[in-house]
Design a protein around this motif. Structure first.
Motif, PDB file in Angstrom:
ATOM      1  N   LYS A  77     117.749  32.496 -55.241  1.00 46.52           N
ATOM      2  CA  LYS A  77     118.942  32.285 -54.408  1.00 46.52           C
ATOM      3  C   LYS A  77     118.905  33.178 -53.168  1.00 46.52           C
ATOM      4  N   ALA A  78     118.495  34.432 -53.348  1.00 46.31           N
ATOM      5  CA  ALA A  78     118.419  35.355 -52.216  1.00 46.31           C
ATOM      6  C   ALA A  78     117.369  34.887 -51.210  1.00 46.31           C
ATOM      7  N   ALA A  79     116.228  34.401 -51.688  1.00 47.23           N
ATOM      8  CA  ALA A  79     115.181  33.902 -50.788  1.00 47.23           C
ATOM      9  C   ALA A  79     115.671  32.687 -50.015  1.00 47.23           C
ATOM     10  N   ALA A  80     116.405  31.807 -50.673  1.00 45.13           N
ATOM     11  CA  ALA A  80     116.944  30.638 -49.987  1.00 45.13           C
ATOM     12  C   ALA A  80     117.944  31.045 -48.910  1.00 45.13           C
ATOM     13  N   LEU A  81     118.770  32.039 -49.206  1.00 43.94           N
ATOM     14  CA  LEU A  81     119.741  32.501 -48.207  1.00 43.94           C
ATOM     15  C   LEU A  81     119.056  33.138 -47.007  1.00 43.94           C
ATOM     16  N   VAL A  82     117.982  33.868 -47.248  1.00 47.63           N
ATOM     17  CA  VAL A  82     117.303  34.585 -46.171  1.00 47.63           C
ATOM     18  C   VAL A  82     116.436  33.662 -45.328  1.00 47.63           C
ATOM     19  N   LEU A  84     115.764  29.796 -45.946  1.00 50.10           N
ATOM     20  CA  LEU A  84     116.077  28.382 -45.772  1.00 50.10           C
ATOM     21  C   LEU A  84     117.361  28.115 -45.000  1.00 50.10           C
ATOM     22  N   LEU A  85     118.382  28.918 -45.229  1.00 47.33           N
ATOM     23  CA  LEU A  85     119.662  28.670 -44.566  1.00 47.33           C
ATOM     24  C   LEU A  85     119.573  28.817 -43.039  1.00 47.33           C
ATOM     25  N   TRP A 126     126.548  33.270 -42.061  1.00 48.98           N
ATOM     26  CA  TRP A 126     127.087  32.685 -43.281  1.00 48.98           C
ATOM     27  C   TRP A 126     126.233  33.121 -44.484  1.00 48.98           C
ATOM     28  N   GLY A 127     124.916  33.122 -44.319  1.00 46.19           N
ATOM     29  CA  GLY A 127     124.020  33.563 -45.379  1.00 46.19           C
ATOM     30  C   GLY A 127     124.219  35.025 -45.725  1.00 46.19           C
ATOM     31  N   LYS A 128     124.514  35.835 -44.719  1.00 43.12           N
ATOM     32  CA  LYS A 128     124.775  37.252 -44.946  1.00 43.12           C
ATOM     33  C   LYS A 128     126.017  37.437 -45.818  1.00 43.12           C
ATOM     34  N   ARG A 129     127.039  36.656 -45.546  1.00 43.74           N
ATOM     35  CA  ARG A 129     128.272  36.720 -46.347  1.00 43.74           C
ATOM     36  C   ARG A 129     128.013  36.246 -47.775  1.00 43.74           C
TER      37      ARG A 129
END
Length: 159
Positions: A77-82, A84-85, A126-129
């Motif tokens: 999930k963290a990799a996707a936020l960093v 992919l998003l 948004w990913g940071k949040r």
């Protein structure tokens, strides 16, 4: 479950324990580590540690080693936020800018560039949040007690 060794820095009686984990990099584990510039840079910054507190039902002594576990799903999930998003924001912004530029009959390339940058920035924020929320929800768990670490001086005295 991903596992990591940690050293207890401070065992508190209030149900929390402060641990220290050595931050590791993947550099230095391949055949090109001797001639790789990235490996040289990584070795210059080696030896960093990170401290954090986790909930514990048991009491721990300072200096005790423990094994921590973290679910792989949290890492994914963290990799996707960093990664992919922001990429999705960049692509959607570029597509939206091209459509807006064509519809309003001004430079679609310029609009695509501006919208793609805005999309990437908005997606990154948004990913940071979302990452902060993920960090609050995902806490490592204590898997095992490993006891005290052996001191190098103890080994030489026994020999």
């Amino acid at each position: 479950m991903m596992e990591e060794l940690a050293r207890v820095v401070r065992g508190e009686s209030s149900g929390w324990v402060t641990v220290e984990v050595e931050v590791k990099t993947a550099c230095g584990h391949c055949a090109a580590s001797e001639s790789c510039g990235t490996g040289a840079i990584a070795s210059a910054f080696a030896g960093k540690t990170q401290q954090f507190s986790i909930k514990s039902a048991e009491a721990f002594e300072d200096g005790e080693l423990i094994r921590l576990g973290l679910p792989e799903s949290a890492l994914l999930k963290a990799a996707a936020l960093v990664y992919l998003l922001p990429l999705a924001g960049l692509l959607l912004g570029a597509f939206g800018g091209k459509m807006a530029g064509s519809a309003l009959s001004f430079g679609s390339e310029t609009a695509s560039l501006v919208f793609s940058l805005l999309g990437a920035i908005v997606a990154w924020l948004w990913g940071k949040r979302l990452a902060k929320n993920l960090e609050r929800q995902t806490q490592p768990v204590i898997l095992a007690r490993l006891g005290k670490a052996l001191e190098p001086s103890c080994l030489t005295k026994a020999v």
